[in-house]
Write a protein that holds these residues in place. Structure first.
Motif, PDB file in Angstrom:
ATOM      1  N   PHE A 113       0.829  -1.197   0.000  1.00  0.00           N
ATOM      2  CA  PHE A 113       0.000   0.000   0.000  1.00  0.00           C
ATOM      3  C   PHE A 113       0.867   1.252   0.000  1.00  0.00           C
ATOM      4  O   PHE A 113       1.811   1.358   0.798  1.00  0.00           O
ATOM      5  N   CYS A 114       0.531   2.205  -0.865  1.00  0.00           N
ATOM      6  CA  CYS A 114       1.251   3.475  -0.887  1.00  0.00           C
ATOM      7  C   CYS A 114       0.327   4.545  -1.441  1.00  0.00           C
ATOM      8  O   CYS A 114      -0.544   4.262  -2.277  1.00  0.00           O
ATOM      9  N   LEU A 115       0.505   5.787  -1.011  1.00  0.00           N
ATOM     10  CA  LEU A 115      -0.349   6.884  -1.460  1.00  0.00           C
ATOM     11  C   LEU A 115       0.012   7.360  -2.857  1.00  0.00           C
ATOM     12  O   LEU A 115      -0.778   8.033  -3.510  1.00  0.00           O
ATOM     13  N   GLU A 116       1.204   7.027  -3.343  1.00  0.00           N
ATOM     14  CA  GLU A 116       1.620   7.451  -4.682  1.00  0.00           C
ATOM     15  C   GLU A 116       2.496   6.379  -5.317  1.00  0.00           C
ATOM     16  O   GLU A 116       3.207   5.639  -4.625  1.00  0.00           O
ATOM     17  N   PHE A 117       2.439   6.303  -6.642  1.00  0.00           N
ATOM     18  CA  PHE A 117       3.242   5.350  -7.407  1.00  0.00           C
ATOM     19  C   PHE A 117       3.813   6.056  -8.623  1.00  0.00           C
ATOM     20  O   PHE A 117       3.067   6.605  -9.441  1.00  0.00           O
ATOM     21  N   GLY A 118       5.134   6.040  -8.750  1.00  0.00           N
ATOM     22  CA  GLY A 118       5.792   6.685  -9.880  1.00  0.00           C
ATOM     23  C   GLY A 118       6.329   5.659 -10.859  1.00  0.00           C
ATOM     24  O   GLY A 118       7.482   5.228 -10.738  1.00  0.00           O
ATOM     25  N   PHE A 119       5.504   5.267 -11.825  1.00  0.00           N
ATOM     26  CA  PHE A 119       5.955   4.352 -12.867  1.00  0.00           C
ATOM     27  C   PHE A 119       6.555   5.107 -14.051  1.00  0.00           C
ATOM     28  O   PHE A 119       7.590   4.729 -14.580  1.00  0.00           O
ATOM     29  N   HIS A 120       5.876   6.196 -14.462  1.00  0.00           N
ATOM     30  CA  HIS A 120       6.264   6.868 -15.701  1.00  0.00           C
ATOM     31  C   HIS A 120       5.578   8.228 -15.728  1.00  0.00           C
ATOM     32  O   HIS A 120       4.534   8.432 -15.098  1.00  0.00           O
ATOM     33  N   GLU A 121       6.162   9.148 -16.486  1.00  0.00           N
ATOM     34  CA  GLU A 121       5.593  10.491 -16.552  1.00  0.00           C
ATOM     35  C   GLU A 121       4.191  10.510 -17.152  1.00  0.00           C
ATOM     36  O   GLU A 121       3.412  11.443 -16.915  1.00  0.00           O
ATOM     37  N   SER A 122       3.828   9.477 -17.912  1.00  0.00           N
ATOM     38  CA  SER A 122       2.504   9.427 -18.533  1.00  0.00           C
ATOM     39  C   SER A 122       1.417   8.993 -17.564  1.00  0.00           C
ATOM     40  O   SER A 122       0.234   9.031 -17.917  1.00  0.00           O
ATOM     41  N   PHE A 123       1.794   8.603 -16.369  1.00  0.00           N
ATOM     42  CA  PHE A 123       0.840   8.091 -15.377  1.00  0.00           C
ATOM     43  C   PHE A 123       1.005   8.944 -14.124  1.00  0.00           C
ATOM     44  O   PHE A 123       1.679   8.554 -13.173  1.00  0.00           O
ATOM     45  N   PRO A 124       0.404  10.145 -14.106  1.00  0.00           N
ATOM     46  CA  PRO A 124       0.746  11.154 -13.083  1.00  0.00           C
ATOM     47  C   PRO A 124       0.054  10.938 -11.743  1.00  0.00           C
ATOM     48  O   PRO A 124      -0.778  11.724 -11.308  1.00  0.00           O
ATOM     49  N   ILE A 125       0.436   9.856 -11.066  1.00  0.00           N
ATOM     50  CA  ILE A 125      -0.098   9.603  -9.723  1.00  0.00           C
ATOM     51  C   ILE A 125       1.055   9.569  -8.712  1.00  0.00           C
ATOM     52  O   ILE A 125       1.019   8.826  -7.734  1.00  0.00           O
ATOM     53  N   TYR A 126       2.071  10.393  -8.946  1.00  0.00           N
ATOM     54  CA  TYR A 126       3.242  10.457  -8.077  1.00  0.00           C
ATOM     55  C   TYR A 126       3.692  11.900  -7.960  1.00  0.00           C
ATOM     56  O   TYR A 126       3.368  12.741  -8.807  1.00  0.00           O
TER      57      TYR A 126
END
Length: 848
Positions: A113-126
């Motif tokens: 569980f985490c409040l944010e996930f940074g996979f890629h700049e195209s998926f702005p949930i981080y």
């Protein structure tokens, strides 16, 4: 122009031969597989950039002609088939053999569980480091085939987009994302409906829908309150990452913690290990307790069972980084939960208390989990000291907080050019990421070939710097003459110029301004015509962090000052794409945190694995990564220095190293066009970083030291209708009631002078206030005195119960005096039960 502007998107029909482009656009494997992204890039580079490297959006907007031409292009189609074959091979990959011995995919599941996930700049949930670390954790789990799911929130506006105006002020804007633009699909119920949950809030029920993102072998479940049945206010709960007020943050964390647990349950998933990455998701612990209580356990037994199977990672040594909520707000939202748990609200509230006021989510997580870690060796110690109030009688160095040093996902951040070189020169390197010795083979790569790759990457970075600065300053109305003067030092592709980089969140403790402690000296260093050097800055400050924003303005002002124009560059719009360019293109990576406030500092790892040389304060990961020949370390001044003096001394060290070591070594040429000494330094940086600080190593450490022990402990407590969990909870309650009345006294102690063949005889009377001899452990600690007056323990020996008289237990031991010279000993007693996850988890201990 008058009139209304209406959107109209003309979509192509994807040819059958290219249909799998749509498939991989919905798999976040593209976020770390450059060969997949290259297919979209080749179709239309300008559109790819305009779409923010978002493959789903790209495929809706690319011209039909481009797709049809690609089908007719033999070279493109060969690459397309090769990329898809590699993707299929990856998806067929099974659990890594080392992990298969520990986890059974049919039986085990880790929920992260985490409040944010940074996979890629195209998926702005981080927003930054925490999210990118979480994304790297997920990517490594996929690479290793670990049975793993992740849970987060799907933000409509994500984190903010940054621009910098002509006065150096950060400007904030938000771009809304719709799920059809993102690599997500609805999570479906058994009946095929979009899964929607109910979460109870004061006076209302919040509807929360669940989305699924595929990331290779793992799934990411994201919760979203933007549901028509909700009020406008409640639809905004998952609108913006780290946005809104404290109440909004509490609402987000309830949706994540409570909703995340319910989502997994409704999807039929039963995790055997739970991992909470930072305290934001700690409410899941209470929700899981409520679920266990529905199965017949009382709260204390349920908590023991839940805590045993949960890992908690804390990331920040900065007090402001921990979420703390006021009593009134917590009461408003958690009263129903306290009733469901059968707890008086004040007892529930006490689970989040620590030093200071308010309900601390980190404290809640620490009290209600049994496996805890910081994210570097130094940070593990700092966190232990910060959180010692959770275990008040235990020396902070011995409390249950340990550490796993962060690592970064190699395939995400290693530049394509290095990957190609390794493919050419190093066989099977992808399977050797944990083998230190293997990476000595970098010495097989000729220096000229190695340097040519680095120089090409640096030119790519400088081209990007030119483009960003030109657009940035032209938008702000900067004159053409000034812009040309600014970027002129970057125009000559054949010029050799030392490039230093500083890119991270502009928080004050990261001390982005330390380089400017002595601006006259810095100007002299950078403006040496024989040995030119430039510094590239990038980073965001939180919209509410005004001191951080002031740092941005300060650097902007220096960048346009006559003494620094063309030498200091400040780039706007820092995101993962710009980060990848910077960590692979700079010669030197600068990091100047205020010790010991850098929890880890993974940007330096990303730079190091690309051969950039770190120049950093010895804090976070660099204290472990610095070997003496792979970069430079600034020794932090200790607490005896006043703050300003400390910063002045460390800033002086920084400029001394740049002037007298970095620049001379970089420009020490022997006619070959580059410095062989610098290449050796760069190779040492790469060799020491790749095998030790990659995400696979990090995940292996979690599996071995945290996930497997947590799984095993939960199984032990859960067996036989949770018999051991019930017994442990009952025993702890008995100890808590008795402990204030427990004491001990030394009856027999040895002479202060012994010969080596004599015994150290110790006898202690323990008054146990109703506890038995088996409920406690009494230990003797022997060792030498350290310079700080503390005991450097060399030997620990347990005293044995020798008899009981009227509730007082006699403990004793006869130790061989086989330690030489002046020694010291201490005696302590603490509650002990084999069923505990950690011997000191109760935080109770007394000393003579």
């Amino acid at each position: 122009m008058p009139g209304t502007r209406f959107p109209l998107e003309i979509q192509p029909r994807i040819p059958a031969q290219l249909q799998r482009l749509s498939e991989v656009a919905n798999d976040l494997v593209y976020s770390w597989d450059r060969s997949i992204r290259s297919l979209y890039h080749r179709l239309d580079k300008e559109l790819w950039d305009a779409c923010g490297h978002n493959p789903k959006m790209f495929l809706r907007r690319v011209a039909q002609e481009r797709l049809d031409d690609a089908v007719a292009d033999r070279s493109f189609m060969e690459d397309y088939r090769r990329v898809m074959a590699a993707y299929d091979s990856y998806r067929e990959h099974r659990v890594h053999p080392e992990l298969a011995e520990v986890f059974d995919p049919e039986e085990d599941l880790i929920a992260y569980f985490c409040l944010e996930f940074g996979f890629h700049e195209s998926f702005p949930i981080y927003s930054g480091g925490l999210g990118i670390l979480a994304g790297d954790h997920c990517k490594a789990a996929s690479d290793l085939g670990l049975p793993f799911v992740a849970v987060g929130l799907l933000y409509q506006a994500g984190y903010f987009t940054q621009t910098i105006d002509g006065h150096g002020h950060q400007q904030v804007s938000y771009t809304r994302s719709h799920p059809h633009d993102l690599p997500v699909v609805p999570a479906l119920t058994a009946s095929g409906q979009h899964l929607t949950l109910d979460i109870e809030f004061p006076g209302r029920t919040i509807k929360t829908q669940v989305w699924t993102a595929q990331a290779g072998h793992i799934k990411l479940y994201l919760l979203d309150t933007n549901v028509p049945a909700n009020s406008e206010e409640d639809r905004r709960i998952t609108n913006q990452l780290y946005g809104g007020d404290r109440e909004m943050r509490l609402q987000q964390e309830l949706v994540l913690g409570v909703g995340g647990v319910r989502a997994l349950r409704d999807l039929g998933l039963r995790p055997t290990v739970w991992h909470i990455n930072e305290g934001h998701a700690a409410f899941q612990l209470l929700e899981r307790c409520a679920y266990r209580m529905h199965e017949g356990l009382d709260f204390a037994s349920a908590m023991e069972l839940v805590a045993a199977g949960t890992v908690f990672t804390t990331h920040t040594p900065v007090p402001a980084g921990h979420d703390i909520f006021e009593h009134q707000l917590v009461a408003k939202y958690l009263q129903p939960m306290s009733s469901a748990l059968g707890l008086d609200f004040e007892k529930l509230y006490a689970l989040g208390l620590n030093s200071g006021d308010g309900f601390n989510m980190t404290s809640l997580a620490l009290r209600c989990t049994r496996f805890h870690n910081g994210v570097s060796r130094i940070h593990g110690g700092v966190a232990s000291e910060m959180e010692q109030g959770i275990w008040p009688q235990v020396p902070h160095a011995e409390n249950p907080i340990r550490y796993v040093t962060n690592g970064v996902h190699l395939q995400t951040f290693l530049a394509r050019e290095w990957t190609s070189l390794f493919d050419l020169r190093l066989d099977d390197w992808r399977n050797e990421l944990l083998n230190d010795e293997y990476w000595e083979r970098l010495e097989e790569i000729p220096d000229y070939h190695y340097w040519s790759v680095h120089k090409a990457l640096k030119q790519q970075l400088l081209q990007r710097v030119r483009e960003v600065l030109s657009a940035q300053h032209e938008r702000n109305g900067t004159s053409d003459a000034v812009v040309k003067r600014m970027i002129r030092p970057l125009d000559d592709e054949d010029a050799d110029i030392l490039v230093m980089g500083f890119a991270r969140r502009f928080a004050t403790y990261k001390r982005a301004g330390m380089l400017f402690e002595n601006p006259q000296r810095l100007s002299r260093i950078l403006n040496d015509p024989e040995r030119p050097a430039v510094i590239v800055f990038a980073g965001k400050a939180h919209p509410n962090d005004h001191p951080g924003q002031q740092l941005i303005k300060m650097i902007h002002d220096y960048s346009v000052h006559p003494d620094f124009i063309g030498k200091i560059f400040l780039l706007e719009g820092y995101d993962m794409a710009l980060a990848r360019a910077m960590v692979s293109g700079v010669d030197v990576w600068l990091n100047t945190p205020e010790y010991p406030l850098e929890a880890s500092g993974t940007s330096g790892q990303k730079a190091g694995l690309n051969g950039a040389v770190n120049l950093s304060v010895l804090d976070g990961w660099w204290d472990e990564g610095y070997t003496g020949d792979n970069g430079w370390g600034i020794t932090p001044r200790d607490e005896h220095f006043e703050h300003d003096q400390r910063q002045h001394e460390e800033a002086s060290d920084l400029l001394n190293i740049i002037e007298h070591e970095v620049i001379p070594k970089y420009y020490q040429r022997d006619g070959s066009g580059y410095s062989h000494q610098w290449v050796a330094l760069s190779k040492a940086s790469m060799k020491s970083t790749i095998p030790r600080f990659n995400a696979q190593r990090m995940l292996r450490d979690y599996v071995r030291d945290f996930y497997a022990p947590a799984r095993n402990q939960r199984r032990k407590l859960e067996a036989d209708d949770a018999a051991l969990a019930r017994q442990l909870a009952s025993w702890k309650q008995r100890v808590r009631e008795a402990w204030p009345g427990v004491s001990m006294e030394l009856l027999v102690q040895p002479s202060a002078h012994l010969f080596h063949d004599e015994k150290i005889m110790l006898r202690v009377n323990a008054h146990l206030n109703g506890l038995g001899a088996g409920d406690v452990k009494l230990e003797c600690l022997l060792g030498r005195e350290r310079p700080d007056g503390e005991l450097d323990v060399q030997q620990t020996a347990a005293l044995s119960a020798m008899g009981e008289d009227n509730g007082t237990v006699l403990f004793g031991i006869d130790l061989d005096a086989d330690l030489a010279g002046l020694q010291y000993y201490k005696l302590r007693m603490y509650p002990f039960n084999d069923a505990q996850s950690h011997p000191f988890e109760m935080g109770a201990m007394i000393w003579i």
